[in-house]
Scaffold this motif. Structure first.
Motif, PDB file in Angstrom:
ATOM      1  N   MET A   1       0.933  -1.280  -0.040  1.00 43.49           N
ATOM      2  CA  MET A   1      -0.073   0.085  -0.009  1.00 43.49           C
ATOM      3  C   MET A   1       0.868   1.203  -0.072  1.00 43.49           C
ATOM      4  SD  MET A   1      -2.962   0.659  -0.359  1.00 43.49           S
ATOM      5  CE  MET A   1      -3.638   2.487  -0.637  1.00 43.49           C
ATOM      6  N   ARG A   2       1.908   1.219   0.853  1.00 39.58           N
ATOM      7  CA  ARG A   2       2.839   2.479   0.841  1.00 39.58           C
ATOM      8  C   ARG A   2       3.431   2.856  -0.448  1.00 39.58           C
ATOM      9  NH1 ARG A   2       6.919   2.351   5.793  1.00 39.58           N
ATOM     10  NH2 ARG A   2       7.981   3.603   4.355  1.00 39.58           N
ATOM     11  N   LYS A   3       3.778   1.699  -1.182  1.00 37.81           N
ATOM     12  CA  LYS A   3       4.180   1.820  -2.445  1.00 37.81           C
ATOM     13  C   LYS A   3       3.288   2.619  -3.368  1.00 37.81           C
ATOM     14  CE  LYS A   3       7.680  -1.635  -3.672  1.00 37.81           C
ATOM     15  NZ  LYS A   3       7.937  -2.967  -4.268  1.00 37.81           N
ATOM     16  N   VAL A   4       2.106   2.261  -3.282  1.00 34.83           N
ATOM     17  CA  VAL A   4       1.127   2.748  -4.037  1.00 34.83           C
ATOM     18  C   VAL A   4       0.907   4.521  -3.955  1.00 34.83           C
ATOM     19  CG1 VAL A   4      -1.446   2.902  -5.001  1.00 34.83           C
ATOM     20  CG2 VAL A   4      -0.278   0.724  -4.685  1.00 34.83           C
ATOM     21  N   VAL A   5       0.836   4.597  -2.562  1.00 34.81           N
ATOM     22  CA  VAL A   5       0.845   5.964  -1.996  1.00 34.81           C
ATOM     23  C   VAL A   5       1.936   6.934  -2.490  1.00 34.81           C
ATOM     24  CG1 VAL A   5       0.772   7.667  -0.049  1.00 34.81           C
ATOM     25  CG2 VAL A   5      -0.610   5.441  -0.002  1.00 34.81           C
ATOM     26  N   LYS A   6       3.275   6.021  -2.181  1.00 36.33           N
ATOM     27  CA  LYS A   6       4.504   6.642  -2.867  1.00 36.33           C
ATOM     28  C   LYS A   6       4.500   7.125  -4.383  1.00 36.33           C
ATOM     29  CE  LYS A   6       8.955   5.799  -1.222  1.00 36.33           C
ATOM     30  NZ  LYS A   6       9.861   4.668  -0.960  1.00 36.33           N
ATOM     31  N   SER A   7       3.984   6.235  -5.180  1.00 34.73           N
ATOM     32  CA  SER A   7       4.036   6.231  -6.680  1.00 34.73           C
ATOM     33  C   SER A   7       2.948   7.478  -6.941  1.00 34.73           C
ATOM     34  CB  SER A   7       3.522   5.215  -7.282  1.00 34.73           C
ATOM     35  OG  SER A   7       2.544   4.562  -6.910  1.00 34.73           O
ATOM     36  N   ILE A  15       2.430  15.962 -12.178  1.00 36.40           N
ATOM     37  CA  ILE A  15       1.440  16.904 -12.938  1.00 36.40           C
ATOM     38  C   ILE A  15       1.629  18.256 -12.379  1.00 36.40           C
ATOM     39  CG2 ILE A  15      -1.012  17.019 -13.227  1.00 36.40           C
ATOM     40  CD1 ILE A  15      -1.137  13.797 -12.814  1.00 36.40           C
ATOM     41  N   SER A  16       1.669  18.301 -11.057  1.00 38.35           N
ATOM     42  CA  SER A  16       1.779  19.867 -10.599  1.00 38.35           C
ATOM     43  C   SER A  16       3.099  20.548 -11.154  1.00 38.35           C
ATOM     44  CB  SER A  16       1.889  19.844  -9.095  1.00 38.35           C
ATOM     45  OG  SER A  16       3.136  19.154  -8.865  1.00 38.35           O
ATOM     46  N   LEU A  17       4.014  19.771 -11.464  1.00 41.17           N
ATOM     47  CA  LEU A  17       5.132  20.528 -12.221  1.00 41.17           C
ATOM     48  C   LEU A  17       4.545  21.307 -13.530  1.00 41.17           C
ATOM     49  CD1 LEU A  17       8.446  18.559 -11.607  1.00 41.17           C
ATOM     50  CD2 LEU A  17       7.922  20.807 -11.420  1.00 41.17           C
ATOM     51  N   ILE A  18       4.120  20.042 -14.060  1.00 36.41           N
ATOM     52  CA  ILE A  18       3.425  20.632 -15.457  1.00 36.41           C
ATOM     53  C   ILE A  18       2.491  21.588 -15.178  1.00 36.41           C
ATOM     54  CG2 ILE A  18       2.392  19.681 -17.417  1.00 36.41           C
ATOM     55  CD1 ILE A  18       3.408  16.877 -16.420  1.00 36.41           C
ATOM     56  N   THR A  19       1.611  21.453 -14.590  1.00 40.43           N
ATOM     57  CA  THR A  19       0.551  22.508 -14.732  1.00 40.43           C
ATOM     58  C   THR A  19       1.037  23.860 -14.175  1.00 40.43           C
ATOM     59  OG1 THR A  19      -0.230  21.703 -12.440  1.00 40.43           O
ATOM     60  CG2 THR A  19      -1.426  21.358 -14.573  1.00 40.43           C
TER      61      THR A  19
ATOM     62  N   ASN B  11      -3.754  -2.900 -10.699  1.00 38.06           N
ATOM     63  CA  ASN B  11      -4.479  -2.017 -11.623  1.00 38.06           C
ATOM     64  C   ASN B  11      -4.344  -0.679 -11.436  1.00 38.06           C
ATOM     65  OD1 ASN B  11      -5.691  -3.451 -13.657  1.00 38.06           O
ATOM     66  ND2 ASN B  11      -7.140  -4.265 -12.165  1.00 38.06           N
ATOM     67  N   MET B  12      -4.296  -0.374 -10.029  1.00 42.82           N
ATOM     68  CA  MET B  12      -4.165   0.837  -9.812  1.00 42.82           C
ATOM     69  C   MET B  12      -2.852   1.663 -10.380  1.00 42.82           C
ATOM     70  SD  MET B  12      -5.423   3.358  -7.740  1.00 42.82           S
ATOM     71  CE  MET B  12      -5.010   4.760  -7.008  1.00 42.82           C
ATOM     72  N   TYR B  13      -1.812   0.731 -10.100  1.00 41.49           N
ATOM     73  CA  TYR B  13      -0.587   1.149 -10.261  1.00 41.49           C
ATOM     74  C   TYR B  13      -0.412   1.367 -11.867  1.00 41.49           C
ATOM     75  CZ  TYR B  13       4.326   1.055  -9.652  1.00 41.49           C
ATOM     76  OH  TYR B  13       5.757   1.555  -9.395  1.00 41.49           O
ATOM     77  N   ALA B  14      -0.963   0.546 -12.778  1.00 45.01           N
ATOM     78  CA  ALA B  14      -0.931   0.757 -14.089  1.00 45.01           C
ATOM     79  C   ALA B  14      -1.583   1.859 -14.317  1.00 45.01           C
ATOM     80  CB  ALA B  14      -1.724  -0.502 -14.885  1.00 45.01           C
ATOM     81  N   TRP B  15      -2.955   2.288 -13.730  1.00 49.84           N
ATOM     82  CA  TRP B  15      -3.424   3.578 -14.289  1.00 49.84           C
ATOM     83  C   TRP B  15      -2.840   4.788 -13.674  1.00 49.84           C
ATOM     84  CZ3 TRP B  15      -7.007   4.052 -17.561  1.00 49.84           C
ATOM     85  CH2 TRP B  15      -8.028   2.684 -17.917  1.00 49.84           C
ATOM     86  N   LEU B  16      -1.990   4.591 -12.716  1.00 45.26           N
ATOM     87  CA  LEU B  16      -1.047   5.748 -12.144  1.00 45.26           C
ATOM     88  C   LEU B  16      -0.246   6.042 -13.157  1.00 45.26           C
ATOM     89  CD1 LEU B  16      -0.793   5.204  -8.431  1.00 45.26           C
ATOM     90  CD2 LEU B  16      -1.861   7.210  -9.377  1.00 45.26           C
ATOM     91  N   LEU B  17       0.643   5.066 -13.728  1.00 45.51           N
ATOM     92  CA  LEU B  17       1.654   5.152 -14.714  1.00 45.51           C
ATOM     93  C   LEU B  17       1.048   5.866 -16.063  1.00 45.51           C
ATOM     94  CD1 LEU B  17       3.673   2.090 -14.041  1.00 45.51           C
ATOM     95  CD2 LEU B  17       4.227   4.190 -13.524  1.00 45.51           C
TER      96      LEU B  17
END
Lengths: 438, 295, 366
Positions: A1-7, A15-19, B11-17
């Motif tokens: 889970m932490r990995k997902v949050v991190k990514s 995105i914020s950089l771009i905008t 899935n989430m990871y793929a969508w984020l990428l």
């Protein structure tokens, strides 16, 4: 889970950089357009195109700088916006984005288009407050004609030109013509051209790409009257005079064979003249400086030959002001326009660029007198302005102009006959203008 | 339960990428296309200060517009004229540049250089080449007694002149793809063929050409879309003239949008072009793909 | 007809000689292996025979006819490439028939040959597949099939087994050998693997840096390596060697690093104090068990450094001088590291090489 949050965090950062970048950009343009800032100084954005060769951006930027020095409370920011076409497009985009420039130079013929877009301000209030009609009446009427509709003035002439006849004096001498007596009528034009023609040299060239309608307008004016009504709601393309004018144009190559067949490229006609491939040409005064610099022979400049009378349309760019800017800035913009069109500056601008000085009083300036004395050809354009008329400008101008260009080219390349083609064009143009005649 | 969560995580990871490119795609591709689609059903020109819905009027008008049919026909001829020739020429050049032992890099550079030059510059160069009387081409044509050919000013010649120039401009670019494709073909295959005594024509027909099919297909699509996308030269050289003889669809869209200020019609024309390109791409991808060998 | 003769063939690349005056005469029906480490020029030699490389100097004869100027297709040769060179876009059938189609062989004949080859190689069920749908071994068979179907009397193979796993490799070795013998073709086979050379070749040629080191039957090469290089290249593990000094005189023998002295009275000819290299094959070193009567001069004590028990045999490591030696013994030997053992050898299996040139001095054995 932490990995997902991190990514997720990484993605959001990206995105914020771009905008962030884009919002940074838009805020800076906003600043420029917004004008009046906290210190009470007024900032003006000024769009201008460059249509002829030479370091024109430097000259314009220099003039703006001079203005800024004289007016510490105003800062003009000149923005070079490419060609006339690009400038119109950019102005249009800015108007739709509710951030119009404060002042811009655009083709004088954009008048009706800009009015239909409801983008430009009438200038009469400023004129009235600023000494009345004396200022406006100092401009040559031929130039002012494209600025006025229904008694109102919408633009101020700036970088203006007209069509003149360039001729090769050496070639005249060579075939026994008086080099000081250029052709003054269509008949003379044909007979001179016939004399001047030899292997590898044509008698005359009239460009028939890009500004085909402009050249046709000259012939039409010489044979009677202009192609459109002053309010730009009607065109008169298929009159017998116009058919005759177009027939004359076609005959120059088909019948008299003194002009190359097919479309003569706008840009290569001056090269042809300089190379001695043609002894005479119709071209804009904008090329005067270029021809003066490059011609290896003695050349002259003359009025376009007359049929019923002399005649030549004007062309080039005017100052416009836009709706949707605040009053303080409008006042500053008007001040800037006045500054740019002062007689001495108009004179200097003419000397520097080869454009025709727009005001009568400019010719009283010392710089101009000296210039005309050294280079009498410069005065020819001014003198011809007596017969100068508005350039073709109508509602739905882009479409009408293209229609006329296509029609003319189709006749010139022998695909159709003058009378028939102009009749068809008239019908089409009427359709294009119908919405504005309700 | 745990499995479901793991799946969700992947899935989430793929969508984020995918998210960043997706946002750009939505913002700069799909959104404008949809807007254009909507606008194509509106009257939005100088005569109508506020755009209003007018059904398929724009499309009806388009069908009746002679210039539209003219530019569409022009564009089809332009594609027929440029695509096969430039692709074939690119292949020929690549085969030659690949074989040449001496001056290999010089030949490659010479072939490639037109691609590096911006289209605007190319147009200016060719404007001079095509100038009647003293243009470079006229000097050559003088030997045949045709020095006064007006290439750009004549309706019959202007399209050929454009096609020729674009082939010159594009072939070098496509050659690079073919060179890369050739590098990917194992030398062993050629050696094996030479052991069998296959002639160079047989080798080309049975080995090189089939193995280059993926490249050919890719290059053809690029060439075809380019034939609809390349209009820069028109601005410099002819403005679509004489009398629309060299006008192409995209330039006509540009004229309609930014010279006639008829945004509704311009949108309708754009939709026609998008659909056209999609159809061709779909045909090439789905129709021809099956016949092509991919490694 | 199918005899291949190389007469002092050389290959130059720029100023560099990568193959130097290689000569050989390969008899019809012979399985001839070119073997050597990478960069030894074996592939280049093969490619010159094939006609894929030009011969810089020297002469190539096939069936007695000079072939230097004949294109590959005119040499009556088929070739199997390292990566098989199968056409990826063609089916197995078309791959096999490609050559026949090019040669415009009669359609019926093509079908007959294809059927035979497919049966011979057991690939009949694969004919409609594309190469990418085949396993490594199947591709290998298709490549073989393509060579066989041409019915050329000579076949060249360039490291054909190097892309296969060890087990398959062993299997294909036998199969290629079987096919070659069944069809009676002349085979010239390039490999860097001495096991392949040993097991497959009728005769082999060992190459190093473009120079021929030795040509001969595998066992001759193994038992009587012409020089130190060949000795160390062949065998698994290779021959053990160690620098030593030859002592002449009454007590003739070899002194190794000042430690051991091996009296070798039957060797003659070298001068006293000549630097030499002593070589012994791992299987020549056997344990000297107590109670065995062995000549003490052919026996020396060693300290065990490591042991590998492979099941049917055991490899024992120890140092001689500054070199690590290996001995291969039948059966399972549970020696311990650090244990001292006595090993003995048969003097007839001793190889002595010149310390400078590496040439085998054993030729002077009586």
């Amino acid at each position: 889970m932490r990995k997902v949050v991190k990514s997720l965090f990484a993605v959001v950062m990206g995105i914020s950089l771009i905008t962030g970048c884009s919002s940074g950009n838009s805020s800076s343009t906003n600043n420029a357009a917004q004008g009046a800032n906290s210190s009470g100084r007024t900032e003006l954005s000024f769009y201008y195109p460059v249509a002829v060769g030479g370091p024109l951006t430097k000259i314009v930027d220099g003039m703006a700088e001079e203005f800024n020095k004289e007016n510490p409370d105003i800062t003009v920011k000149p923005v070079y916006t490419g060609s006339y076409q690009d400038t119109t497009t950019k102005v249009q985009a800015a108007v739709q984005g509710k951030t119009p420039p404060d002042v811009a130079v655009m083709l004088s013929t954009e008048l009706h288009t800009m009015m239909d877009m409801d983008a430009i301000l009438p200038l009469d209030d400023f004129i009235a407050k600023d000494g009345g009609s004396e200022y406006v009446n100092d401009f040559f009427p031929g130039f002012l004609a494209n600025s006025q509709v229904d008694g109102k003035t919408y633009s101020i002439p700036f970088q203006r030109s007209t069509i003149v006849l360039y001729y090769n004096k050496d070639a005249f001498k060579e075939v026994g013509l008086d080099p000081e007596k250029p052709p003054t009528s269509w008949d003379e034009l044909v007979s001179y051209a016939a004399k001047l023609k030899k292997d590898g040299r044509y008698g005359v060239e009239i460009p028939s790409s890009s500004f085909t309608y402009w050249m046709f307008q000259a012939l039409a004016l010489q044979n009677g009257k202009n192609l459109m009504s002053e309010d730009g709601k009607k065109v008169f393309l298929d009159t017998p005079e116009n058919v005759e004018a177009l027939q004359f144009w076609v005959d120059l190559s088909k019948k008299h064979q003194v002009m190359p067949e097919g479309v003569n490229e706008w840009a290569t006609v001056p090269s042809d003249f300089l190379e001695g491939k043609t002894a005479m040409m119709f071209h804009t005064t904008g090329n005067l400086t270029n021809v003066k610099k490059s011609a290896k022979f003695d050349f002259g400049v003359a009025f376009l030959p007359a049929k019923k009378n002399y005649g030549s349309p004007t062309g080039g760019g005017n100052f416009y002001m836009f709706k949707g800017t605040d009053e303080k800035k409008q006042a500053a913009a008007w001040k800037f326009i006045r500054f740019m069109t002062e007689p001495k500056r108009a004179a200097q601008w003419s000397v520097d660029t080869g454009y025709v000085a727009t005001r009568k009083s400019a010719y009283e300036e010392e710089t101009m007198k000296q210039y005309v004395k050294d280079f009498p050809a410069a005065a020819v354009a001014r003198d011809q302005l007596e017969y100068g008329h508005a350039e073709l400008s109508t509602h739905n101008n882009g479409k009408v102009t293209k229609l006329l260009n296509d029609t003319l080219q189709s006749v010139i390349t022998g695909q159709s006959e003058p009378a028939e083609a102009l009749k068809k064009a008239q019908e089409e143009a009427d359709k294009m203008l119908a919405p504005f005649n309700k | 339960m745990g499995e479901l969560r793991a799946k969700w995580k992947v899935n989430m990871y793929a969508w984020l990428l995918l998210l960043p490119s997706l946002i750009f795609l939505l913002l700069f591709t799909f959104y404008p296309v949809i807007q254009t689609f909507i606008l194509s059903f509106h009257q939005a020109d100088l005569g109508s200060p506020e755009p209003f819905f007018n059904g398929i009027d724009n499309y009806k008008q388009m069908v009746e517009d002679e210039v539209f049919w003219k530019v569409l026909t022009n564009n089809i001829w332009f594609a027929i004229g440029t695509v096969p020739t430039s692709v074939a020429l690119a292949l020929g050049m690549a085969l030659f540049a690949n074989k040449a032992l001496r001056g290999k890099s010089f030949i490659r550079t010479a072939y490639f250089y037109p691609t590096v030059v911006p289209m605007i510059a190319v147009a200016n160069i060719w404007l001079f080449i095509y100038t009647p009387e003293y243009g470079a081409l006229s000097h050559v044509m003088e030997w045949f007694g045709k020095g006064d050919m007006n290439w750009l000013g004549d309706q019959k010649n202007v399209m050929w002149a454009m096609i020729f120039m674009v082939i010159w401009k594009e072939a070098g670019y496509f050659m690079i793809f073919y060179l890369a494709g050739l590098q990917n073909i194992s030398q062993e295959l050629y050696e094996s063929a030479s052991m069998e005594g296959a002639s160079s024509w047989t080798v080309f027909r049975r080995i090189t050409f089939p193995l280059l099919m993926p490249t050919t297909m890719f290059v053809s699509i690029i060439a075809f879309t380019n034939s609809f996308k390349l209009v820069d030269h028109l601005v410099i050289m002819t403005k679509g003239g004489p009398d629309n003889a060299s006008n192409l669809l995209l330039y006509y869209i540009y004229e309609t949008a930014f010279s006639f200020w008829d945004q509704g019609m311009a949108s309708a024309l754009t939709i026609v072009m998008v659909v056209l390109l999609l159809l061709v791409a779909a045909f090439q991808f789905f129709g021809m793909d099956k016949k092509i060998h991919y490694n | 007809m199918a005899e291949v003769e190389l007469r002092r063939i050389s290959k130059m690349y720029g100023g560099q000689k990568v193959v130097n005056e290689v000569s050989a005469r390969i008899l019809p029906g012979e399985f001839f292996v070119l073997v050597g480490p990478s960069g030894c020029g074996k592939s280049t030699t093969l490619r010159m025979i094939a006609g894929l490389e030009e011969i810089s100097t020297g002469e190539l004869l096939i069936g007695g006819k000079p072939m230097n100027q004949v294109p590959p297709s005119g040499r009556n040769i088929s070739m199997v490439f390292q990566n098989y060179a199968l056409y990826p876009h063609l089916t197995v059938k078309d791959n096999i028939l490609f050559g026949l189609q090019v040669r415009k062989v009669d359609k019926a004949e093509q079908g007959k040959r294809l059927e035979r080859v497919a049966e011979m190689l057991g690939i009949a069920h694969l004919l409609q597949r594309k190469p990418k749908e085949l396993s490594g071994g199947q591709r290998q068979r298709v490549a073989l099939g393509r060579a066989i179907v041409s019915q050329h009397p000579i076949c060249l193979m360039d490291e054909p087994l190097s892309n296969l796993d060890a087990k398959l490799r062993g299997h294909m070795r036998t199969e290629i050998r079987r096919l070659q013998q069944e069809l009676g073709i002349t085979m010239i086979y390039v490999t860097h693997d001495q096991v392949e050379a040993m097991t497959m070749a009728d005769r082999m040629m060992v190459l190093r840096d473009g120079e021929v080191q030795q040509v001969g039957k595998p066992l001759d090469v193994y038992n009587h390596p012409a020089n130190l290089f060949v000795a160390e290249f062949t065998g698994a593990p290779p021959m053990n060697t160690v620098p030593a000094i030859w002592r002449a005189g009454d007590q003739a023998g070899i002194e190794v690093a000042g430690q051991h002295f091996l009296p070798l009275p039957m060797f003659h000819g070298s001068k006293d104090q000549t630097p030499v290299v002593l070589g012994l094959r791992p299987e020549s070193l056997q344990p000297a068990l107590e109670g065995q009567s062995v000549d003490a001069s052919c026996q020396f004590p060693v300290t065990v450094q490591g042991v590998e028990i492979l099941g049917s045999e055991t490899i024992v490591e120890f140092t001689v001088g500054d070199k690590l030696w290996k001995a291969k013994w039948n059966g399972q030997w549970h020696c311990k590291r650090g244990e001292t053992m006595h090993v003995h050898f048969d003097p007839a299996q001793v190889n002595v090489f010149d310390g400078e040139t590496g040439k085998n001095l054993a030729v002077t054995t009586n």
